[in-house]
Design an enzyme around this catalytic site. Structure first.
Site, PDB file in Angstrom:
ATOM      1  N   ASP A  72       2.101  18.576 -11.899  1.00 42.89           N
ATOM      2  CA  ASP A  72       2.843  18.628 -11.101  1.00 42.89           C
ATOM      3  C   ASP A  72       2.035  18.070  -9.903  1.00 42.89           C
ATOM      4  OD1 ASP A  72       3.973  18.888  -8.356  1.00 42.89           O
ATOM      5  OD2 ASP A  72       4.401  21.246  -9.108  1.00 42.89           O
ATOM      6  N   SER A 156       5.717  -2.011  -2.972  1.00 40.64           N
ATOM      7  CA  SER A 156       7.233  -3.095  -3.422  1.00 40.64           C
ATOM      8  C   SER A 156       7.146  -3.843  -1.921  1.00 40.64           C
ATOM      9  CB  SER A 156       8.714  -2.177  -3.455  1.00 40.64           C
ATOM     10  OG  SER A 156       8.770  -1.712  -2.665  1.00 40.64           O
ATOM     11  N   TYR A 168      10.343   5.459   2.333  1.00 44.28           N
ATOM     12  CA  TYR A 168      10.206   4.833   1.677  1.00 44.28           C
ATOM     13  C   TYR A 168       9.135   3.681   1.695  1.00 44.28           C
ATOM     14  CZ  TYR A 168      10.923   1.362  -2.197  1.00 44.28           C
ATOM     15  OH  TYR A 168      10.497   0.705  -3.735  1.00 44.28           O
ATOM     16  N   LYS A 172       5.085   2.221   0.906  1.00 40.15           N
ATOM     17  CA  LYS A 172       4.480   1.928   0.134  1.00 40.15           C
ATOM     18  C   LYS A 172       3.777   0.708   1.502  1.00 40.15           C
ATOM     19  CE  LYS A 172       6.719   2.015  -3.134  1.00 40.15           C
ATOM     20  NZ  LYS A 172       6.760   2.348  -4.444  1.00 40.15           N
TER      21      LYS A 172
END
Length: 289
Positions: A72, A156, A168, A172
């Site tokens: 984890d 990405s 998000y 990144k």
């Protein structure tokens, strides 16, 4: 454990399924010993398909050695124990760390602004940014001790353009900055750090997304990359005698693959989306200690 000529030891985090699983199998295809981590040890333990045991089996079937380790990544003690195990079993050897683990909420790709979506989307900054720092913290000393190694981050085009919302995008952009700044600290150690922008990927999750939003994904999926493609790129970067020249950079996978003559699925050259989605940030050379 003895090592054959050319064999390497790698850790791929978040490899139960999706990109991580494919990355790990891609490394396995090159004959690597690959430790794969995730919370889903065996099939049936998650509502999603895939497990680290299945990934490990696929690595071994591909010609490498897959070793599943249930971790984890929200628990720093478990991450520390992972690298202690690698050091013990591999006589201190670790050649590649692929930082891929991330928390991906089902609502990530749904329409809506960030304050209308569940707050849980912010967990990607814990399991996906902070957790990758912690993994690097425990992995890098093993590499520095041997004056060789490669730390990579799965990233990405969402680092440069708006993609799936601010959480998000921040994750990144954050891992790209990790690669840039870790490279400064790693200078002259023999260890390199890079972040790799992958294109649209052929995974179960993207298949679901494409079915739900065909107008958004249909064209991209026609030329989607396999995650194994990036795994093979990572091995090529590791083996490059001039890899230090890449350290600190954010690389577009489809572009750097041409340096090594790597094609996807045997004969496909995936396109770069630089013109459409943006280009990597170029780090400023200033260093403030």
């Amino acid at each position: 454990m003895s090592h054959k000529a050319g064999e390497i030891v790698a850790v791929v985090t978040g490899a139960s399924r999706g990109a991580g699983s494919g990355l790990a199998v891609g490394l396995g295809c090159t004959g690597a010993t690959v430790y794969v981590t995730g919370r889903t040890l065996e099939a049936g333990q998650s509502r999603f398909p895939g497990s680290i045991q299945e990934t490990a089996d696929a690595i071994t079937a591909a010609g490498g050695q897959g070793i599943p380790v249930a971790v984890d990544h929200g628990d720093d003690r478990q991450v520390k124990a992972l690298f202690e195990r690698v050091a013990d079993e591999q006589q201190g050897r670790l050649d590649i760390l692929v930082n891929n683990v991330a928390y991906i909420d089902d609502d990530l790709i749904n329409p809506g602004v960030f304050w209308e979506k569940p707050l849980d989307l912010v967990k990607i900054l814990d399991i996906g940014l902070r957790s990758q720092y912690v993994a690097s913290y425990y992995a890098v000393p093993l590499m520095v001790a041997r004056s060789s190694g490669l730390v990579t981050f799965s990233s990405s085009f969402g680092s440069a353009c708006y993609m799936h919302g601010p959480a998000y995008g921040a994750q990144k952009a954050g891992v790209d900055k990790f690669a840039a700044d870790m490279a400064v600290d790693l200078k002259d150690t023999g260890v390199s750090a890079v972040s790799i922008w992958m294109g649209p990927l052929k995974t179960h999750r993207t298949d679901v997304a494409a079915a739900a939003h065909p107008e958004q994904y249909a064209e991209f999926m026609k030329v989607a990359e396999s995650p194994e493609f990036t795994g093979r790129i990572i091995r090529a970067i590791h083996d490059d005698p001039e890899r230090e020249s890449l350290s600190g950079q954010t690389l577009i996978g489809a572009e750097i693959a041409t340096r090594y003559g790597i094609l996807d699925d045997g004969d496909v050259q995936p396109p770069s989306y630089r013109e459409m989605l943006g280009e990597p940030r170029i780090p400023h050379p200033a260093i403030v200690r």
